[in-house]
Design an enzyme around this catalytic site. Structure first.
Site, mmCIF file in Angstrom:
data_model
loop_
_atom_site.group_PDB
_atom_site.id
_atom_site.type_symbol
_atom_site.label_atom_id
_atom_site.label_comp_id
_atom_site.label_asym_id
_atom_site.label_seq_id
_atom_site.Cartn_x
_atom_site.Cartn_y
_atom_site.Cartn_z
ATOM 1 N N ASP A 262 1.036 -0.944 0.102
ATOM 2 C CA ASP A 262 0.143 0.001 -0.125
ATOM 3 C C ASP A 262 0.938 1.141 -0.280
ATOM 4 O OD1 ASP A 262 -1.761 1.878 -0.088
ATOM 5 O OD2 ASP A 262 -4.033 0.820 1.633
HETATM 6 C C1 NOJ Z 1 -3.818 3.698 -0.007
HETATM 7 C C2 NOJ Z 1 -5.296 3.134 0.335
HETATM 8 O O1 NOJ Z 1 -4.910 2.650 1.687
HETATM 9 C C3 NOJ Z 1 -5.265 2.391 -0.492
HETATM 10 O O2 NOJ Z 1 -6.961 1.691 -0.375
HETATM 11 C C4 NOJ Z 1 -5.296 2.588 -2.649
HETATM 12 O O3 NOJ Z 1 -5.515 1.916 -3.105
HETATM 13 C C5 NOJ Z 1 -3.732 3.443 -2.028
HETATM 14 N N1 NOJ Z 1 -4.033 4.262 -0.984
HETATM 15 C C6 NOJ Z 1 -3.720 3.865 -3.846
HETATM 16 O O4 NOJ Z 1 -4.646 5.216 -3.682
#
Ligand code: NOJ
Length: 739
Positions: A262
């Site tokens: 993530d």
């Molecule tokens: C952080 C988030 O936790 C995740 O769900 C998301 O896909 C990513 N950022 C990318 O934007």
């Protein structure tokens, strides 16, 4: 490209090119428009690796992605196309209800169609990978990301995981749709106290039983990517958790796609105190199984040196790199690097009438009717209706995570109702969405001037209030549209106070004191605490953030064009102090009802009931469906049999009604204490007016098993209860044995 050509491509790549494939950066690195939502800081990535980066996130638009694709391919010595990935969480341009609302449809087939549309819209705009489905089981509505999840139940979430992956990926071979990336693996929904980015800590049995099944369902449905979560699980960050990523995901479940971290989470291993520096973090993440480092400097600055110093085997880099190349090849990018991107199709397909129609249908089914005293709904066409409240004429109906959508495309409740009601509809805003400046400051991105723009000054607020009271007085019935501010839920939207804002409560009370019938329409991204106003209103229509067609869908329900059929996929508490409150809690030795102890020493609160305000699975329709005659074909089955059961539904109303029949069970005696009830099957059926319907289920005995503390599924013989009904509490009970 043939497999042997792909293998020789990998062999031809320099170490730096390989490392480049493992890096994902966002648009700002390429002088492109970037709609990423997350912490922004200078990453310190060498220009060379920016040029070589294998994927780009959250850049969309056919023209923009095509331009960028050409530019990047020209810069790469082997002209490898980049993958464009984006958050298309519940719609791209046509926005569907937020996932907690999708969960309330209990209709995975319909949601599959919704994700086909979402993925096709994103694909014509140049996007190839979707950061969905998000299927984190969550028990705690304080967590803002409750908005993003189908809800609290592992079985229901698994059904949605499968449907969403199929919807996204089914048309890949015809250059439509997107590769799916299930997230957030694992157990992110269990963050302690509902606080964002907090820890998750649980028994192995709980993990396997309640949290892992939806991710596994996605993997078994062919999901091409998995995103690791930001949390620690039992003390180990998911991003560097070899047991989760390699032992379970790859070895046990046979996943051979791409694993992505993530946002910045590889770097955050240092903040966790799990890695000492970039090099250590790079080693631990790659070794655990992370192929792509999303938006952190760690792989870019750490991997090359690790290999050159002999601390990391090149085979590890090759394995990760090959997974990414394989995905590119599976999607045919080497032959057609633009995939579905087309300016012409983009203009024609996105937000087209058929997509909007589907969004309306989904929103119709997502709405949950929580209360309808004296059948105050549907509205009658002769009534004078006052539409009051800050959401009445508001276009912000798409919620926080529809980053590619535009609220200006939304139909407001007011415009939808006025088409049907004409002069019988009057309107007043009544109050702001919120007047709580402290909470607005807590959102973390508004300065005081912006807050002053959101909160009207006191004199204007007074005028709004007086106008609303005057409009209400002249009406037969008041529809009050209230709810959360868009940014109060979603990522980093954890809250401890789940009540409606005080200014909205005051408005409800004042209108109630006029003696008017009130229909409360709620816009929210989570279950709210409605205890203080539930008695002041006659009907409650939980509409979530309903999406582009939200106004039309709310009008469909209010006017009786459809009978509501949504059922809660998450429990509504009486007070926040009960959280985490969920239906499948384990049996306690001192249950409040049925304990040998009396009075004080049972499992209860001294100042609140144990029960929720509205239970899991609950939702009213305009027809009152009766359940009768639950039959089990056999009262005992073997471990290799299935339990066959039937129930008769009776609709003696003039309404056609969609009804979700729910089947729960309890294992009476087990070697690990089992939940009081667990959902094991459901069916959404349509009952014509004045009709009976027999609904049947065939449930394999293995579905009554559970996971032990070694992560092994076991099925124990013995007696079970089965519950069939319209929600978790309203059930008919039978017993059977597994022998
Ligand atoms: C952080 C988030 O936790 C995740 O769900 C998301 O896909 C990513 N950022 C990318 O934007």
């Amino acid at each position: 490209m043939k497999q042997e050509d792909l293998n020789s491509l990998l062999n031809d790549l320099s170490l730096t090119e390989k490392v480049g494939q493992l890096i994902q950066l966002s648009g700002e690195f390429f002088q492109s428009k970037d709609i990423s939502f997350g912490p922004i800081q200078k990453l310190g990535i060498p220009d060379k690796l920016v040029d070589l980066s294998g994927s780009i996130m959250n850049v969309t638009g056919a023209a923009e992605t095509q331009k960028l694709q050409k530019q990047q391919m020209a810069k790469q010595p082997h002209h490898i196309p980049v993958l464009f990935m984006a958050d298309v969480i519940y719609g791209f341009k046509t926005i569907f209800p937020v996932p907690i609302g999708l969960g309330a449809t209990w209709n995975p087939k319909l949601i599959k169609q919704a994700f086909m549309v979402a993925a096709n819209e994103a694909a014509v705009s140049g996007n190839q990978v979707c950061f969905a489905p998000m299927v984190d089981v969550t028990h705690d509505p304080r967590w803002g990301r409750t908005l993003e999840s189908p809800g609290e139940d592992p079985y229901l979430n698994s059904c949605f995981a499968k449907a969403i992956v199929e919807g996204l990926q089914e048309q890949l071979s015809s250059k439509k749709g997107q590769a799916a990336c299930v997230k957030h693996y694992a157990a992110y929904g269990a963050v302690e106290s509902g606080r964002e980015y907090n820890l998750a800590d649980m028994s192995i049995s709980n993990l396997f039983q309640n949290y892992l099944p939806p991710y596994r369902a996605a993997v078994e449905s062919g999901c091409k990517m998995v995103m690791a979560s930001l949390n620690t699980l039992n003390g180990v960050p998911a991003t560097a958790n070899k047991w989760l990523l390699t032992d379970i995901l790859k070895k046990q479940w046979g996943f051979n796609g791409v694993i992505i971290s993530d946002y910045a989470s590889v770097y955050e291993l240092i903040k966790h105190g799990f890695a000492a520096d970039n090099e250590d973090a790079a080693y631990k993440a790659l070794n655990a199984g992370i192929d792509i480092d999303m938006k952190s400097p760690v792989y870019a600055n750490g991997l090359q040196e690790l290999v050159e110093n002999g601390k990391l085997s090149i085979n590890k880099i090759d394995d990760a790199c090959m997974r990414i190349l394989q995905l590119k090849n599976d999607m045919g990018l080497f032959e057609n690097p633009f995939f579905g991107a087309s300016k012409k199709e983009e203009a024609k397909y996105n937000l087209n009438p058929a997509n909007r129609k589907l969004a309306r249908e989904v929103a119709d089914e997502a709405i949950v009717l929580l209360k309808n005293e004296q059948h105050v709904l549907p509205l009658s066409s002769t009534e004078k209706v006052a539409l009051i409240g800050p959401y009445s004429n508001e276009k912000s109906l798409i919620g926080m995570w529809a980053v590619h959508g535009d609220p200006n495309d939304c139909i407001t409740i007011r415009s939808a109702l006025s088409t049907a009601l004409g002069n019988n509809l009057s309107y007043a805003q009544g109050t702001d969405i919120t007047r709580d400046k402290k909470m607005l400051a807590g959102l973390g991105f508004l300065d005081s001037a912006q807050i002053d723009q959101i909160v009207s000054d006191d004199e204007i607020e007074k005028q709004h209030h007086q106008a609303a009271i005057a409009v209400a007085k002249k009406a037969d019935i008041v529809v009050l549209a209230v709810g959360e501010n868009t940014f109060e839920s979603g990522e980093a939207g954890s809250k401890t106070n789940l009540h409606l804002p005080q200014n909205q409560i005051n408005l409800i009370k004042d209108i109630h004191n006029l003696g008017k019938k009130i229909v409360l329409v709620i816009i929210s991204g989570r279950p709210l605490v409605l205890t203080d106003i539930v008695q002041d209103v006659d009907a409650i229509v939980e509409s979530w953030f309903p999406g582009t067609e939200g106004g039309n869908a709310i009008a469909d329900v209010l006017l009786g064009k459809v009978s509501p059929s949504g059922k809660l996929s998450m429990t509504f508490p009486i007070t926040e102090g009960q959280e985490p409150l969920y239906y499948s809690q384990l049996s306690t030795g001192r249950p409040q009802k049925g304990s040998q102890h009396t009075g004080r020493f049972v499992s209860r609160y001294i100042d609140a009931p144990n029960e929720p305000l509205f239970p899991f699975g609950y939702g009213l329709g305009y027809a009152d469906i009766q359940y009768r005659d639950v039959q089990l074909e056999h009262s005992s089955i073997s471990k290799s049999d299935s339990l066959h059961l039937s129930v008769e539904l009776v609709n003696d109303s003039p309404w056609e009604q969609k009804e979700t029949v729910q089947v729960y069970f309890h294992d009476n005696v087990a070697s690990i204490v089992q939940p009081v009830k667990r959902l094991v099957a459901f069916k959404k059926v349509t009952l014509p007016t004045q009709a009976n319907k027999k609904v049947t289920f065939s449930i394999p005995a293995t579905d009554f098993g559970f996971f032990d503390n070694h992560g092994q599924k076991i099925l124990e013989e013995g007696s079970f209860q089965i519950f069939v009904g319209s929600n978790v509490n309203d059930v008919i009970t039978k017993t059977f044995r597994i022998v």
